[in-house]
Design a protein around this motif. Structure first.
Motif, PDB file in Angstrom:
ATOM      1  N   PHE A  88       0.795  -0.685  -0.326  1.00 29.75           N
ATOM      2  CA  PHE A  88       0.398   0.335   0.332  1.00 29.75           C
ATOM      3  C   PHE A  88       0.658   1.119   0.264  1.00 29.75           C
ATOM      4  O   PHE A  88       0.121   2.417  -0.350  1.00 29.75           O
ATOM      5  CB  PHE A  88      -0.969   0.179   1.162  1.00 29.75           C
ATOM      6  N   SER A  89       2.240   1.270   0.317  1.00 29.61           N
ATOM      7  CA  SER A  89       3.149   2.080   0.260  1.00 29.61           C
ATOM      8  C   SER A  89       3.134   3.049  -0.858  1.00 29.61           C
ATOM      9  O   SER A  89       3.455   3.992  -1.178  1.00 29.61           O
ATOM     10  CB  SER A  89       4.470   2.231   0.912  1.00 29.61           C
ATOM     11  N   PHE A  90       2.986   2.365  -2.148  1.00 27.16           N
ATOM     12  CA  PHE A  90       3.230   2.579  -3.534  1.00 27.16           C
ATOM     13  C   PHE A  90       1.493   3.230  -4.183  1.00 27.16           C
ATOM     14  O   PHE A  90       0.824   3.608  -4.937  1.00 27.16           O
ATOM     15  CB  PHE A  90       3.157   1.312  -4.707  1.00 27.16           C
ATOM     16  N   HIS A  91       0.646   3.191  -3.338  1.00 22.00           N
ATOM     17  CA  HIS A  91      -1.122   3.321  -3.513  1.00 22.00           C
ATOM     18  C   HIS A  91      -0.655   4.867  -3.567  1.00 22.00           C
ATOM     19  O   HIS A  91      -0.056   6.087  -3.498  1.00 22.00           O
ATOM     20  CB  HIS A  91      -1.883   3.451  -2.499  1.00 22.00           C
ATOM     21  N   HIS A  92      -1.482   5.938  -4.962  1.00 22.23           N
ATOM     22  CA  HIS A  92      -1.158   6.965  -5.552  1.00 22.23           C
ATOM     23  C   HIS A  92      -1.589   8.140  -4.303  1.00 22.23           C
ATOM     24  O   HIS A  92      -0.989   9.358  -4.744  1.00 22.23           O
ATOM     25  CB  HIS A  92      -1.987   6.916  -6.890  1.00 22.23           C
ATOM     26  N   LYS A  93      -2.154   7.574  -3.746  1.00 20.02           N
ATOM     27  CA  LYS A  93      -3.640   8.756  -2.927  1.00 20.02           C
ATOM     28  C   LYS A  93      -1.679   9.265  -1.289  1.00 20.02           C
ATOM     29  O   LYS A  93      -2.243   9.716  -0.421  1.00 20.02           O
ATOM     30  CB  LYS A  93      -4.593   8.544  -2.062  1.00 20.02           C
ATOM     31  N   PHE A 133      13.873  -5.390  13.277  1.00 22.53           N
ATOM     32  CA  PHE A 133      14.173  -4.125  13.655  1.00 22.53           C
ATOM     33  C   PHE A 133      14.025  -2.985  12.216  1.00 22.53           C
ATOM     34  O   PHE A 133      14.342  -1.822  12.290  1.00 22.53           O
ATOM     35  CB  PHE A 133      15.783  -3.623  14.038  1.00 22.53           C
ATOM     36  N   ILE A 134      13.847  -3.766  11.044  1.00 22.43           N
ATOM     37  CA  ILE A 134      12.855  -2.921   9.660  1.00 22.43           C
ATOM     38  C   ILE A 134      12.150  -3.258  10.000  1.00 22.43           C
ATOM     39  O   ILE A 134      10.887  -1.998   9.540  1.00 22.43           O
ATOM     40  CB  ILE A 134      14.035  -3.611   8.506  1.00 22.43           C
ATOM     41  N   CYS A 135      11.277  -4.029   9.799  1.00 21.19           N
ATOM     42  CA  CYS A 135      10.084  -4.373   9.464  1.00 21.19           C
ATOM     43  C   CYS A 135       8.833  -4.118  10.657  1.00 21.19           C
ATOM     44  O   CYS A 135       8.453  -2.976   9.839  1.00 21.19           O
ATOM     45  CB  CYS A 135       9.711  -6.180   9.071  1.00 21.19           C
ATOM     46  N   ILE A 136       9.630  -4.313  12.163  1.00 21.77           N
ATOM     47  CA  ILE A 136       8.348  -3.483  12.577  1.00 21.77           C
ATOM     48  C   ILE A 136       7.580  -2.146  12.678  1.00 21.77           C
ATOM     49  O   ILE A 136       7.389  -1.492  12.499  1.00 21.77           O
ATOM     50  CB  ILE A 136       8.235  -3.457  13.804  1.00 21.77           C
ATOM     51  N   PRO A 137       9.576  -1.462  12.747  1.00 22.40           N
ATOM     52  CA  PRO A 137       9.574   0.460  12.207  1.00 22.40           C
ATOM     53  C   PRO A 137       8.869   0.468  11.096  1.00 22.40           C
ATOM     54  O   PRO A 137       7.888   1.716  10.665  1.00 22.40           O
ATOM     55  CB  PRO A 137      11.061   1.094  12.420  1.00 22.40           C
ATOM     56  N   PHE A 138       9.266  -0.251  10.045  1.00 19.83           N
ATOM     57  CA  PHE A 138       8.305   0.330   8.604  1.00 19.83           C
ATOM     58  C   PHE A 138       6.588   0.285   8.551  1.00 19.83           C
ATOM     59  O   PHE A 138       6.143   0.477   8.460  1.00 19.83           O
ATOM     60  CB  PHE A 138       8.716  -0.463   7.808  1.00 19.83           C
ATOM     61  N   SER A 139       6.164  -1.005   9.956  1.00 19.15           N
ATOM     62  CA  SER A 139       5.047  -1.121   9.970  1.00 19.15           C
ATOM     63  C   SER A 139       4.098   0.180  10.520  1.00 19.15           C
ATOM     64  O   SER A 139       3.079   1.014  10.254  1.00 19.15           O
ATOM     65  CB  SER A 139       4.363  -2.293  10.358  1.00 19.15           C
ATOM     66  N   CYS A 140       4.918   0.061  11.722  1.00 20.75           N
ATOM     67  CA  CYS A 140       4.597   1.408  12.559  1.00 20.75           C
ATOM     68  C   CYS A 140       4.765   2.999  11.830  1.00 20.75           C
ATOM     69  O   CYS A 140       3.820   3.578  11.792  1.00 20.75           O
ATOM     70  CB  CYS A 140       5.460   1.702  13.767  1.00 20.75           C
ATOM     71  N   VAL A 141       5.566   3.467  11.270  1.00 22.67           N
ATOM     72  CA  VAL A 141       5.991   4.151  10.875  1.00 22.67           C
ATOM     73  C   VAL A 141       4.676   4.519   9.620  1.00 22.67           C
ATOM     74  O   VAL A 141       4.328   5.722   9.390  1.00 22.67           O
ATOM     75  CB  VAL A 141       7.314   4.572   9.884  1.00 22.67           C
ATOM     76  N   PHE A 142       4.724   3.371   8.755  1.00 19.27           N
ATOM     77  CA  PHE A 142       4.209   3.503   7.210  1.00 19.27           C
ATOM     78  C   PHE A 142       2.408   3.825   8.208  1.00 19.27           C
ATOM     79  O   PHE A 142       1.739   4.549   7.303  1.00 19.27           O
ATOM     80  CB  PHE A 142       3.732   2.299   6.591  1.00 19.27           C
ATOM     81  N   THR A 143       2.060   2.826   9.648  1.00 14.65           N
ATOM     82  CA  THR A 143       0.192   3.483   9.503  1.00 14.65           C
ATOM     83  C   THR A 143       0.175   5.248   9.756  1.00 14.65           C
ATOM     84  O   THR A 143      -0.274   6.461   9.645  1.00 14.65           O
ATOM     85  CB  THR A 143       0.028   2.805  10.677  1.00 14.65           C
ATOM     86  N   TYR A 144       1.769   5.456  10.604  1.00 17.46           N
ATOM     87  CA  TYR A 144       1.766   6.922  11.422  1.00 17.46           C
ATOM     88  C   TYR A 144       1.503   8.148  10.205  1.00 17.46           C
ATOM     89  O   TYR A 144       0.594   8.913  10.467  1.00 17.46           O
ATOM     90  CB  TYR A 144       3.163   6.914  12.371  1.00 17.46           C
ATOM     91  N   PHE A 145       2.527   8.090   9.465  1.00 17.50           N
ATOM     92  CA  PHE A 145       2.065   8.478   8.002  1.00 17.50           C
ATOM     93  C   PHE A 145       0.825   8.528   7.568  1.00 17.50           C
ATOM     94  O   PHE A 145       0.739   9.765   6.798  1.00 17.50           O
ATOM     95  CB  PHE A 145       3.760   7.840   6.734  1.00 17.50           C
ATOM     96  N   CYS A 146       0.518   7.439   6.850  1.00 16.45           N
ATOM     97  CA  CYS A 146      -0.599   7.376   6.551  1.00 16.45           C
ATOM     98  C   CYS A 146      -2.070   8.185   7.744  1.00 16.45           C
ATOM     99  O   CYS A 146      -2.917   9.055   7.004  1.00 16.45           O
ATOM    100  CB  CYS A 146      -1.567   5.951   6.362  1.00 16.45           C
ATOM    101  N   LEU A 147      -2.023   7.796   8.458  1.00 11.35           N
ATOM    102  CA  LEU A 147      -3.608   8.537   9.855  1.00 11.35           C
ATOM    103  C   LEU A 147      -2.801  10.158   9.567  1.00 11.35           C
ATOM    104  O   LEU A 147      -3.572  10.904   9.883  1.00 11.35           O
ATOM    105  CB  LEU A 147      -3.377   7.716  11.219  1.00 11.35           C
ATOM    106  N   ASP A 148      -1.902  10.368   9.967  1.00 10.16           N
ATOM    107  CA  ASP A 148      -1.353  12.014   9.731  1.00 10.16           C
ATOM    108  C   ASP A 148      -1.264  12.265   8.688  1.00 10.16           C
ATOM    109  O   ASP A 148      -1.682  13.942   8.587  1.00 10.16           O
ATOM    110  CB  ASP A 148       0.662  12.093  10.151  1.00 10.16           C
ATOM    111  N   LYS A 149      -1.264  11.690   7.759  1.00  7.48           N
ATOM    112  CA  LYS A 149      -1.876  12.738   6.114  1.00  7.48           C
ATOM    113  C   LYS A 149      -3.444  11.960   6.344  1.00  7.48           C
ATOM    114  O   LYS A 149      -3.980  13.515   5.163  1.00  7.48           O
ATOM    115  CB  LYS A 149      -1.026  11.074   4.848  1.00  7.48           C
TER     116      LYS A 149
END
Length: 229
Positions: free
Chosen positions: A20-25, A82-98
């Protein structure tokens, strides 16, 4: 097949968010460089912590669920954690903040941070003989103080709320790692080094450990990422 268990946990933790990180929105893929820069820096510190605790028997890993590849005596799956867990969490933060307005008002956030710092400090000092408990709570207290009062970050309340929203996923992933649904845990803990309070099979310290990990990933991600596009 059991030897792929931890690797599959890493994979399923990150794969949906990655797609979903590649989604246009969303366009989170435009910030991969910022994320990896942040996760590598934060991951380095936490891996050193991990190596230290593993060497001293605070926790250890069940080879039954591992590929058998180790770096600095840590399973490669643990390093990927230490890559996978932060990726999912930062992605979620990014989306909700957006897409949502989740910022806290200054006073409630300040009160929350101060109370969190004091409580973490009290727990860390009170249980200084239990190294996982003490070290985790003391460093989290210090991290909150540094981020809020020294670095003047005003997203701690928002990040804490999002971390709470992520807690079901955290409990699922960490639950499997600590033995939920398995014959034996993937990650084992020395009972002398933590409080012994568990959520299902998860030591309460793990939730604080994860919180500190995510706070620093968010901070550096936001520092490195390009202006909004």
């Amino acid at each position: 097949m059991l030897s792929y268990t931890y690797l599959l946990i890493d994979f399923f933790t990150v794969i949906i968010c990655f797609i979903f990180s590649f989604h246009h929105k969303i366009k989170f893929n435009r910030h991969f460089g910022a994320f990896f820069g942040a996760s590598l820096l934060v991951g380095f510190v936490f891996i050193v912590w991990d190596v230290w605790f593993t060497k001293n028997g605070v926790w250890w890993f069940n080879d039954k669920y591992l590929l058998g590849i180790r770096i600095l005596n840590l399973p490669v799956e643990e390093i990927l954690f230490f890559i996978c867990i932060p990726f999912s969490c930062v992605f979620t933060y990014f989306c909700l903040d957006k897409f949502f307005k989740l910022d806290w008002k200054p006073l409630p956030e300040k009160i929350f941070v101060i109370i969190s710092i004091i409580l973490a400090l009290i727990v860390g000092i009170s249980f200084k003989e239990k190294i996982y408990t003490s070290f985790t709570f003391l460093t989290t207290s210090a991290s909150l103080f540094i981020l809020y009062f020294l670095l003047k970050q005003r997203w701690i309340g928002k990040a804490s709320f999002i971390y709470l929203l992520l807690m079901p996923g955290f409990l699922l992933v960490n639950g499997i790692l600590t033995g939920t649904g398995l014959e034996s845990p993937i990650v084992n803990y020395n009972p002398n080094d933590f409080l012994g309070i568990r959520i299902l099979t998860i030591p309460i310290e793990d939730t604080v450990y994860g919180y500190e990990l995510i706070l620093w990933n968010i901070y550096l991600f936001q520092k490195f990422k390009q202006p909004k596009t």
